[in-house]
Write a protein that holds these residues in place. Sequence first.
Motif, PDB file in Angstrom:
ATOM      1  N   GLU A   1       0.879  -1.172   0.000  1.00  0.00           N
ATOM      2  CA  GLU A   1       0.000   0.000   0.000  1.00  0.00           C
ATOM      3  C   GLU A   1       0.912   1.216   0.000  1.00  0.00           C
ATOM      4  O   GLU A   1       1.852   1.272   0.803  1.00  0.00           O
ATOM      5  CB  GLU A   1      -0.858   0.029   1.272  1.00  0.00           C
ATOM      6  N   GLU A   2       0.657   2.137  -0.899  1.00  0.00           N
ATOM      7  CA  GLU A   2       1.419   3.384  -0.877  1.00  0.00           C
ATOM      8  C   GLU A   2       0.506   4.489  -0.371  1.00  0.00           C
ATOM      9  O   GLU A   2      -0.580   4.710  -0.907  1.00  0.00           O
ATOM     10  CB  GLU A   2       1.926   3.741  -2.275  1.00  0.00           C
ATOM     11  N   ILE A   3       0.953   5.147   0.678  1.00  0.00           N
ATOM     12  CA  ILE A   3       0.105   6.147   1.338  1.00  0.00           C
ATOM     13  C   ILE A   3       0.924   7.382   1.664  1.00  0.00           C
ATOM     14  O   ILE A   3       2.156   7.349   1.564  1.00  0.00           O
ATOM     15  CB  ILE A   3      -0.437   5.559   2.668  1.00  0.00           C
ATOM     16  N   ASP A   4       0.254   8.458   2.088  1.00  0.00           N
ATOM     17  CA  ASP A   4       0.993   9.623   2.585  1.00  0.00           C
ATOM     18  C   ASP A   4       1.677   9.245   3.891  1.00  0.00           C
ATOM     19  O   ASP A   4       1.154   8.447   4.661  1.00  0.00           O
ATOM     20  CB  ASP A   4       0.035  10.793   2.834  1.00  0.00           C
ATOM     21  N   SER A   5       2.850   9.859   4.119  1.00  0.00           N
ATOM     22  CA  SER A   5       3.579   9.557   5.357  1.00  0.00           C
ATOM     23  C   SER A   5       2.924  10.282   6.526  1.00  0.00           C
ATOM     24  O   SER A   5       3.354  11.355   6.956  1.00  0.00           O
ATOM     25  CB  SER A   5       5.045   9.980   5.212  1.00  0.00           C
ATOM     26  N   ASP A   6       1.844   9.659   7.001  1.00  0.00           N
ATOM     27  CA  ASP A   6       1.053  10.253   8.058  1.00  0.00           C
ATOM     28  C   ASP A   6       0.701   9.109   9.005  1.00  0.00           C
ATOM     29  O   ASP A   6       0.334   8.011   8.556  1.00  0.00           O
ATOM     30  CB  ASP A   6      -0.209  10.857   7.408  1.00  0.00           C
ATOM     31  N   TYR A   7       0.865   9.332  10.295  1.00  0.00           N
ATOM     32  CA  TYR A   7       0.711   8.224  11.243  1.00  0.00           C
ATOM     33  C   TYR A   7      -0.625   7.481  11.092  1.00  0.00           C
ATOM     34  O   TYR A   7      -0.671   6.243  11.061  1.00  0.00           O
ATOM     35  CB  TYR A   7       0.900   8.702  12.690  1.00  0.00           C
ATOM     36  N   GLY A   8      -1.704   8.240  10.956  1.00  0.00           N
ATOM     37  CA  GLY A   8      -3.028   7.621  10.844  1.00  0.00           C
ATOM     38  C   GLY A   8      -3.139   6.735   9.604  1.00  0.00           C
ATOM     39  O   GLY A   8      -3.685   5.623   9.649  1.00  0.00           O
ATOM     40  N   GLU A   9      -2.576   7.236   8.510  1.00  0.00           N
ATOM     41  CA  GLU A   9      -2.594   6.465   7.251  1.00  0.00           C
ATOM     42  C   GLU A   9      -1.758   5.191   7.380  1.00  0.00           C
ATOM     43  O   GLU A   9      -2.141   4.127   6.902  1.00  0.00           O
ATOM     44  CB  GLU A   9      -1.992   7.324   6.125  1.00  0.00           C
TER      45      GLU A   9
END
Length: 383
Positions: free
Chosen positions: A77-85
Amino acid sequence: MKVIIIRYSEIHLKGNNREFFESALISNIKAALKGFEYDFSRTNGRYVIRNFDETRLDDITDIVKNVFGVHSLSVAEEIDSDYGEIKRAALLFAPAAGSFKVSTNRADKRFPMPSMKVSAEIGGEILEKHPNLTVDLFNPQNVVNIDIRENGKTFVFSQIIKAVNGMPVGTGGKGIVMLSGGIDSPVAAYMMAKRGMTLRALHFHSFPYTSMQAKQKVLDLAKIIKKYTLHLTVDVVSFTEIQTVIHEKCPEEYMITIMRRFMMRIAERIAKNNNAGAIITGESLGQVASQTLESLTSTNSVATLPVFRPLIGFDKDEIIEISQKIGAFETSILPYEDCCTIFLPKRPVTKPRLSAVEKVESVLDVDALVENALANIETVAID
Ligand code: ATP
Ligand code: MG
């Protein structure tokens, strides 16, 4: 977004050649994925495939894992570098049972949490949702990987799919593989393609002594090999005249020895005409009468190019195992006659002396026979 991460092997060892190797690998992956839609990019010593049809995910990974030079794949999974994500994605990869650990790599030092802390926190979140799991930092059954990239994006993945390794086809020179309808030569082709060779195939048939099905079987095998070589052309050469003349004029126990020398001469000519630098056969030491050291010496002595015999030290069982793995076996064992089996002597010489072979052969007009064979090549491009 679902993406496929492709890692490559050995290539990084190649220093200045790296660019050459990588561009071959990239074009080979793209050739193998012909017909699929996707975006391809190159980052930090690996490749990423994005925006593909997710219903074809397994097809794509099956294809890419068989491209030589690819070391492993991961579906991420590629996501924004954000803790929740990151947490949401990591939970998707939580195993169903057993032990696990979270392993974090933080390339982006702007990300506010150190990697150890990310692993510990996300590990805690996974445990909270799946209390049946256990954490094992040293020998986990499952690893949830979190890779925080410099560009503000993070990859989360768990499975690492092993690929074939080897060298990208196109980086190891060009060879002519002598392709019979048997088990061995398709395996030999696979082995050399795995070392990066570009291949062209040569098949001898003895129509009408051998059937059209025998030739079709070889073209079917070529199609299987092409999965690995990516491009393949087969030169089909009629061997009927040569076999007939040898049968008429030479002692029958030398039939195979002399045939093999003709095959080798023709292979060498075709190699030179196609800028190939090697000849490849499926021979294995001692397997049959024509594969003793003396027989191989006699065949080899008419060649000036190197002759590669990647199966020389393999047992039949080992060859069959690879044949099955590459999907050739079922076709190889179909019953159609090979040209080598017609006019087969009852007692072939097993230790031909080169001087004796040359003497037996001297009654033949070798050059004319070779030229005649070369004059009528049927060239088949496999698609
Ligand atoms: P294979 O399983 O590949 O047919 P084999 O064990 O039957 O090999 P031979 O018949 O002695 O052994 O052939 C040895 C090698 O010579 C083959 O592996 C192949 O590379 C080459 N060869 C044999 N027959 C042909 C042919 N008709 N056309 C092209 N190459 C051939
Ligand atoms: Mg054979």
